[in-house]
Scaffold this motif. Structure first.
Motif: not given
Length: 488
Positions: A16-20, A23-32, A169-171, A175-179
């Motif tokens: 769920f952390v990557p999914m969240f 979503v946050v990254f996509s919303l930020a991109f659309l806002y920009v 970004a997903v990968c 990876g960061l979440t797993m680490a």
């Protein structure tokens, strides 16, 4: 938190952390990008292909049936506006020459070579970071001149670099979440286990002084508590073993000393008799009486050593009886009074106040008698050695009913006990005097035997000084519920 729960939470976080984050990254991109109404944006992007197809179909119908009307500026302006609303544009050619380029395309590429694009007609073209698709619509003007309209419409709803970046970004997020989860798990599980392993190695090497950290939660915390309890018990056992060894050495030393003294005295008197030093009947009689007394002291010492060793090993069976305590003490006082009065000491047993029924205890009458005789002997020894000039020497025995306990207090009016000696007087071979050669004598086992017997009977014993002076010995024994079995 248990290890199982930690693993479950880490797995959930990895999903769920990557999914969240996406979503946050996509919303930020659309806002920009200037999009504020995200629902309207996604709805418009979803319907865009249908609107594009409808507008292109309308343009194709106009080109096939009324191409001349499109030569009017107002008609093209309207058509260009419709195409621009659906992110599309058109390049119009007549006789192989570009005659119209929609403003939408000019805005996307002010310096783009539209004539070349119309001639080559690639399937896809990149404009302003977006991928566009092209389609050619041939038609004929009314004078027979061949015409062609190259439609260019936006094919992707996001920039063309978005897909590889999104995948990367997903990968990276996964990876960061797993680490991060692995680090957190290692911190909460591996580190405590390593700490326990270090503590276990120290215990293996014999170092039981360092306390094991038990602050961890869950199974590791329980394991740490178990190891800490084991460490404490091992240390207590080893300390007890060392203390037993030290006590054994001290016991041998004390026995050697206490036996050597009367043996040396006996040897000296025997040599005095054999060498003719005791040359009269009176002197020989006095020597023989001394030898007899020293032999009796040795016999008493050996008897006390034998009794103490059996008590210490819990190898002495008690003959349990239900004892009427007041009746027993009165009878004991009658037996002991003669010997005490011979030493100039009076003995008084105070009746149990505010109680008409007998007070029973469960005990072994024979060994309970040994308790009182040893305490009486101790009081006599110090009271006769340092008599008080203000009062006649006396011993008072009082009994109190404390519900489940019967309290017996033996109070004398002797010199009392030094404060620094109070915690030690029940230790074996302990004497309050500084020297073991004191004239007061004694084996140093009397009060130690008292403690062993009282504790074997399920009670407790302690000593204190009376308010008005003198020594006070307190014995607490479990009270019996009634007159069960034999009563003495």
């Amino acid at each position: 938190m248990t290890i199982r729960r930690k693993l479950y939470l880490s797995y959930i976080a990895m999903v769920f952390v990557p999914m969240f984050a996406i979503v946050v990254f996509s919303l930020a991109f659309l806002y920009v990008s200037g999009q504020t109404d995200f629902r309207a944006y996604w709805r418009g992007e979803k319907n865009l292909p249908y609107r594009q197809a409808f507008t292109i179909g309308e343009l194709n119908e106009a080109l096939q049936h009324r191409p001349d009307t499109l030569e009017k500026p107002d008609e093209w302006t309207e058509m260009f506006a419709k195409l621009g609303e659906v992110s599309a544009g058109v390049i119009v050619m007549r006789g192989g020459q570009v005659i119209q380029v929609s403003p939408y395309l000019k805005q996307l590429g002010p310096h783009h070579d539209w004539a070349r694009l119309a001639e080559e007609r690639p399937e896809y073209v990149n404009l302003r970071l977006y991928r566009f698709k092209t389609e050619s619509l041939p038609f004929h003007y009314s004078d027979g001149t061949a015409g062609q309209a190259v439609i260019v419409w936006r094919y992707d709803s996001v920039p063309f670099f978005w897909h590889p970046i999104f995948g990367m970004a997903v990968c990276i997020l996964i990876g960061l979440t797993m680490a991060l989860m692995t680090y957190m798990m290692s911190r909460s599980i591996i580190r405590p286990i390593q700490s326990l392993n270090r503590s276990a190695l120290l215990m293996k090497e014999g170092d039981l002084t360092r306390r094991i950290d038990t602050r961890a939660k869950g199974e590791i915390g329980e394991l740490g508590k178990t190891l800490e309890e084991m460490r404490v018990r091992l240390k207590a056992s080893i300390d007890q073993t060392l203390q037993y060894e030290e006590n054994r050495k001290m016991l041998l030393s004390n026995i050697s000393h206490d036996l050597k003294t009367p043996i040396s005295a006996i040897r000296g008197y025997v040599e005095g008799i054999s060498d003719g030093i005791a040359n009269t009947e009176e002197m020989r009689g006095r020597y023989m009486e001394t030898i007899k007394r020293k032999a009796a002291d040795m016999d008493k010492l050996i008897d006390e050593l034998f009794l103490y060793s059996k008590l210490d090993l819990h190898a002495l069976p008690f003959d349990w009886k239900t004892v009427d305590l007041m009746r027993y003490l009165i009878h004991l006082a009658e037996e002991s009074r003669f010997d005490l009065e011979a030493s100039g000491i009076s003995l008084h047993v105070e009746q149990l106040a505010d109680r008409k029924e007998p007070l029973y205890v469960t005990a072994d009458p024979q060994y309970l008698s040994r308790v009182f005789s040893n305490i009486f002997d101790n009081s006599v020894k110090y009271m006769t050695a340092r008599p008080s000039a203000e009062a006649n020497p006396e011993i008072r025995v009082s009994v109190y009913d404390h519900g489940t306990q019967a309290l017996i207090i033996i109070q004398d009016n002797g010199p009392g006990i030094e404060e620094e000696a109070l915690p030690h007087i029940f230790d074996r071979f302990y004497r309050a005097e500084k020297s073991r050669n004191s004239d007061l004598g004694g084996s140093g086992l009397g009060l130690a035997i008292v403690k062993q017997i009282v504790e074997g009977l399920g009670g407790s014993v302690w000593a204190e000084n009376g308010v008005d002076g003198g020594a006070r010995f307190c014995i607490s024994l479990p009270a019996a519920s009634g007159k069960d079995g034999d009563s003495h």
